[in-house]
Design an enzyme around this catalytic site. Structure first.
Site, PDB file in Angstrom:
ATOM      1  N   CYS A 137       0.837  -1.196   0.000  1.00  0.00           N
ATOM      2  CA  CYS A 137       0.000   0.000   0.000  1.00  0.00           C
ATOM      3  C   CYS A 137       0.878   1.254   0.000  1.00  0.00           C
ATOM      4  CB  CYS A 137      -0.927  -0.011   1.211  1.00  0.00           C
ATOM      5  SG  CYS A 137      -2.120   1.355   1.250  1.00  0.00           S
ATOM      6  N   CYS A 138       1.929   1.250   0.819  1.00  0.00           N
ATOM      7  CA  CYS A 138       2.873   2.374   0.847  1.00  0.00           C
ATOM      8  C   CYS A 138       3.539   2.564  -0.508  1.00  0.00           C
ATOM      9  CB  CYS A 138       3.936   2.149   1.916  1.00  0.00           C
ATOM     10  SG  CYS A 138       3.360   2.267   3.628  1.00  0.00           S
ATOM     11  N   CYS A 219      -0.689   8.431   7.096  1.00  0.00           N
ATOM     12  CA  CYS A 219      -2.034   8.225   6.577  1.00  0.00           C
ATOM     13  C   CYS A 219      -2.989   7.928   7.732  1.00  0.00           C
ATOM     14  CB  CYS A 219      -2.045   7.073   5.583  1.00  0.00           C
ATOM     15  SG  CYS A 219      -1.164   7.418   4.041  1.00  0.00           S
ATOM     16  N   CYS A 222      -3.267   4.517   9.447  1.00  0.00           N
ATOM     17  CA  CYS A 222      -2.017   4.018  10.020  1.00  0.00           C
ATOM     18  C   CYS A 222      -1.463   4.912  11.121  1.00  0.00           C
ATOM     19  CB  CYS A 222      -0.976   3.857   8.911  1.00  0.00           C
ATOM     20  SG  CYS A 222      -1.482   2.721   7.605  1.00  0.00           S
ATOM     21  N   CYS A 247       8.213   2.349   5.672  1.00  0.00           N
ATOM     22  CA  CYS A 247       7.421   2.359   4.440  1.00  0.00           C
ATOM     23  C   CYS A 247       8.308   2.462   3.211  1.00  0.00           C
ATOM     24  CB  CYS A 247       6.408   3.512   4.447  1.00  0.00           C
ATOM     25  SG  CYS A 247       7.156   5.127   4.262  1.00  0.00           S
TER      26      CYS A 247
END
Length: 263
Positions: A137-138, A219, A222, A247
């Site tokens: 996702c990162c 985000c 997170c 990340c």
């Protein structure tokens, strides 16, 4: 470079802000650390004319750097990764920067089709399922846009500090990446007290989530508030083992492993 500092119109009194009230205090050597940071920024701008950017996460450290860049009229661009998953409070700083400092903030967003594909395949809560999915996702939301931010730049500036984590304690004030690009970390020796003393002293706009006990903000899915006694970055990816909390934004290869150091 001999640019003079500029003054900005005063913001409303921020003295009652909880983050300022909790953290801001003058410590010995503060003025010297500020002067050294300004000198590094001047040097970086002169060495990389028109090809240097501040990767502004819109956290407290990067807002200090934004203020210094504007105050000393340094030709360093301001770029932000708009991941599509940031808090509204974080994004609210973009127009504040542009209005207060007269600087254009470059926004780099993930490719829409890549986000749609990732969510369709893995779901909106994929980051909680495994470290691999969270890092994926990162990759989509942060690393690919960062690549575009840095594509035509020979240098970039970050707000990394030694005090933030054990991983960052051995960083240097400048690093040359394998592709030759230089990364400057001019706040490396600053403390959290230094950051907030500067913010209070110069009435620098800051993310109001810092006032809600979020010292490290990423985000929205997170990031959480931290409790008294928790580590600075405990609110980031809190469900993971401490060593996995990366990340990939700030990658450093050690001689022993491939551990990534990231924001």
């Amino acid at each position: 470079m001999t640019t003079s500092a500029v003054e900005f119109s005063a913001l409303p009194d921020l003295g009652g802000s909880s983050a300022i009230g909790l953290y801001a205090r003058h410590t010995p050597g503060h003025e010297e650390r500020v002067a050294q940071t300004v000198a590094w920024l001047h040097e970086a701008a002169e060495a990389h004319p028109g090809r240097i950017v501040l990767a502004n996460s819109l956290g407290a450290e990067d807002m200090v750097l934004t203020d210094l860049i504007a105050r000393h009229q340094l030709p360093i661009a301001i770029g932000t990764l708009e991941t599509g998953a940031l808090h509204a409070e974080t994004l609210a700083l973009v127009p504040q920067i542009e209005a207060r400092y007269g600087l254009k903030v470059e926004l780099y967003r993930p490719q829409a089709e890549a986000v749609v594909h990732f969510v369709r395949k893995h779901g909106e809560k994929a980051m909680y399922e495994s470290i691999e999915l969270r890092k994926a996702c990162c990759q989509v939301r942060k690393l690919e846009p960062l690549g575009r931010m840095l594509a035509d730049r020979s240098a970039w500036v970050t707000g990394l500090r030694r005090e933030q984590s054990a991983n960052r304690s051995t960083m240097t004030d400048r690093e040359t990446e394998p592709n030759g690009r230089v990364k400057f970390n001019p706040l490396l020796e600053w403390t959290w007290a230094d950051i907030w003393h500067y913010i209070a002293q110069h009435q620098v706009p800051h993310n109001v989530l810092h006032d809600q006990f979020m010292p490290s903000i990423g985000c929205a899915p997170c990031t959480r508030a931290i409790a008294v006694g928790e580590e600075f970055r405990a609110g980031r990816w809190w469900w993971e083992d401490e060593k996995a909390k990366e990340c990939g934004l700030h990658v450093r290869q050690t001689q022993h492993d491939d551990t990534s150091v990231a924001a």
